[in-house]
Design a protein around this motif. Structure first.
Motif, PDB file in Angstrom:
ATOM      1  N   UNK A 164       0.649  -1.060   0.039  1.00 48.85           N
ATOM      2  CA  UNK A 164       0.041   0.677  -0.291  1.00 48.85           C
ATOM      3  C   UNK A 164       0.919   1.101  -0.212  1.00 48.85           C
ATOM      4  N   UNK A 165       1.677   1.130   0.975  1.00 50.42           N
ATOM      5  CA  UNK A 165       2.282   2.435   0.609  1.00 50.42           C
ATOM      6  C   UNK A 165       3.842   2.597  -0.426  1.00 50.42           C
TER       7      UNK A 165
ATOM      8  N   UNK B 284       2.455   5.672  -2.926  1.00 53.67           N
ATOM      9  CA  UNK B 284       3.796   7.014  -2.702  1.00 53.67           C
ATOM     10  C   UNK B 284       4.314   7.250  -4.421  1.00 53.67           C
ATOM     11  N   UNK B 285       4.474   6.616  -5.305  1.00 54.79           N
ATOM     12  CA  UNK B 285       4.440   6.320  -6.446  1.00 54.79           C
ATOM     13  C   UNK B 285       3.206   7.271  -6.867  1.00 54.79           C
ATOM     14  N   UNK B 286       1.620   6.570  -6.911  1.00 54.76           N
ATOM     15  CA  UNK B 286       0.537   7.283  -7.592  1.00 54.76           C
ATOM     16  C   UNK B 286       1.068   8.978  -6.701  1.00 54.76           C
TER      17      UNK B 286
ATOM     18  N   UNK C 215      11.414   0.673  -6.607  1.00 56.73           N
ATOM     19  CA  UNK C 215      12.322   0.410  -6.173  1.00 56.73           C
ATOM     20  C   UNK C 215      12.538   1.734  -5.455  1.00 56.73           C
ATOM     21  N   UNK C 216      12.872   3.077  -5.400  1.00 52.36           N
ATOM     22  CA  UNK C 216      12.690   4.169  -5.134  1.00 52.36           C
ATOM     23  C   UNK C 216      11.597   4.108  -3.775  1.00 52.36           C
ATOM     24  N   UNK C 217       9.849   3.927  -4.579  1.00 55.78           N
ATOM     25  CA  UNK C 217       9.723   4.340  -3.484  1.00 55.78           C
ATOM     26  C   UNK C 217       9.431   2.916  -2.109  1.00 55.78           C
ATOM     27  N   UNK C 218      10.324   1.793  -2.381  1.00 54.30           N
ATOM     28  CA  UNK C 218      10.388   0.965  -1.626  1.00 54.30           C
ATOM     29  C   UNK C 218      10.742   1.553  -0.651  1.00 54.30           C
TER      30      UNK C 218
ATOM     31  N   UNK D  51      21.144   3.712   2.146  1.00 55.72           N
ATOM     32  CA  UNK D  51      21.959   2.347   1.291  1.00 55.72           C
ATOM     33  C   UNK D  51      21.034   2.194  -0.152  1.00 55.72           C
ATOM     34  N   UNK D  52      19.835   2.104   0.274  1.00 59.20           N
ATOM     35  CA  UNK D  52      19.013   1.420  -0.831  1.00 59.20           C
ATOM     36  C   UNK D  52      18.744   2.518  -1.568  1.00 59.20           C
ATOM     37  N   UNK D  53      18.641   3.868  -1.164  1.00 54.10           N
ATOM     38  CA  UNK D  53      18.179   5.183  -1.948  1.00 54.10           C
ATOM     39  C   UNK D  53      19.501   5.163  -2.532  1.00 54.10           C
ATOM     40  N   UNK D  54      20.364   5.515  -2.089  1.00 54.53           N
ATOM     41  CA  UNK D  54      21.243   6.075  -2.384  1.00 54.53           C
ATOM     42  C   UNK D  54      22.209   6.954  -2.892  1.00 54.53           C
TER      43      UNK D  54
END
Length: 221
Positions: free
Chosen positions: A148-149, A153-155, A169-172, A213-216
């Motif tokens: 859901x998150x 976030x994308x929408x 990927x970024x939204x996660x 680390x995830x986002x860079x």
């Protein structure tokens, strides 16, 4: 669990900044997230990559935070500033770099993403499992909350900022820091994702470094 911020028993997408995957207790509230914004701020180094196998971890409903991600004290009066562009992270060049692309960075650099993520984290809490739910139910509901998150976030970033919105990927990455903030930093992050107390808690509870680390996104020291 072999992850820095895991929900639902899955490894977070190589990746609560994230925001920051963020930015968390089990009553109503929302998590903050990373991104650009603020001036100043001070976060320490993480001392290298976190090794979940060699670290104690704490799980609160849908989130597992590792002690090896709690090595960055934050003392700044404002949120840290992040560098986001189409190049790879200078600190984690071999990481996911999930947000290091021109499209995501254009959205992130508006400084609007954090509050969008905070609001979405609130609305998606209806999926959160009861603390005493059976494991199978917990896993299912935690996945639904995370999905859901990420979808919202994308929408909402597409609607409020720019099409096509943040990549999944970024939204996660943002989903993860938001859920971590809800689990470990609720009282500090409920009203304002950029509150100094929220950011401080995110670093201290191991929510911010996994997001970075995830986002860079490179935090400016």
């Amino acid at each position: 669990m072999k992850t820095w911020v895991c929900w639902i028993g899955l490894c977070a997408i190589a990746a609560f900044a994230g925001i920051s995957c963020g930015d968390s207790e089990t009553s109503t509230g929302s998590g903050g997230a990373g991104g650009t914004g603020g001036s100043g701020g001070a976060g320490g180094s993480d001392g290298g990559m976190c090794d979940p196998d060699a670290s104690k971890s704490t799980t609160v409903i849908c989130v597992t935070a590792n002690d090896c991600d709690k090595l960055a004290p934050y003392t700044g009066p404002t949120p840290p500033v992040y560098t986001c562009n189409g190049s790879k992270s200078s600190k984690y060049p071999d990481g996911p770099n999930a947000c290091r692309n021109d499209s995501d960075c254009e959205i992130i650099n508006t400084g609007l993403v954090r509050d969008i993520v905070r609001t979405i984290a609130l609305s998606c809490r209806s999926y959160e499992p009861d603390p005493n739910a059976p494991e199978a139910e917990r896993i299912t509901k935690c996945k639904a909350e995370a999905d859901c998150n990420t979808a919202e976030v994308k929408k909402e970033t597409a609607r409020q900022i720019k099409e096509p919105g943040l990549t999944d990927a970024c939204g996660q990455c943002y989903t993860q820091v938001a859920l971590c903030s809800i689990a470990f930093c609720l009282s500090d992050c409920a009203a304002n994702a950029d509150a100094p107390g929220c950011v401080k808690c995110q670093f201290e509870q191991g929510c911010r470094l996994p997001y970075e680390r995830c986002s860079g996104l490179d935090r400016q020291e």
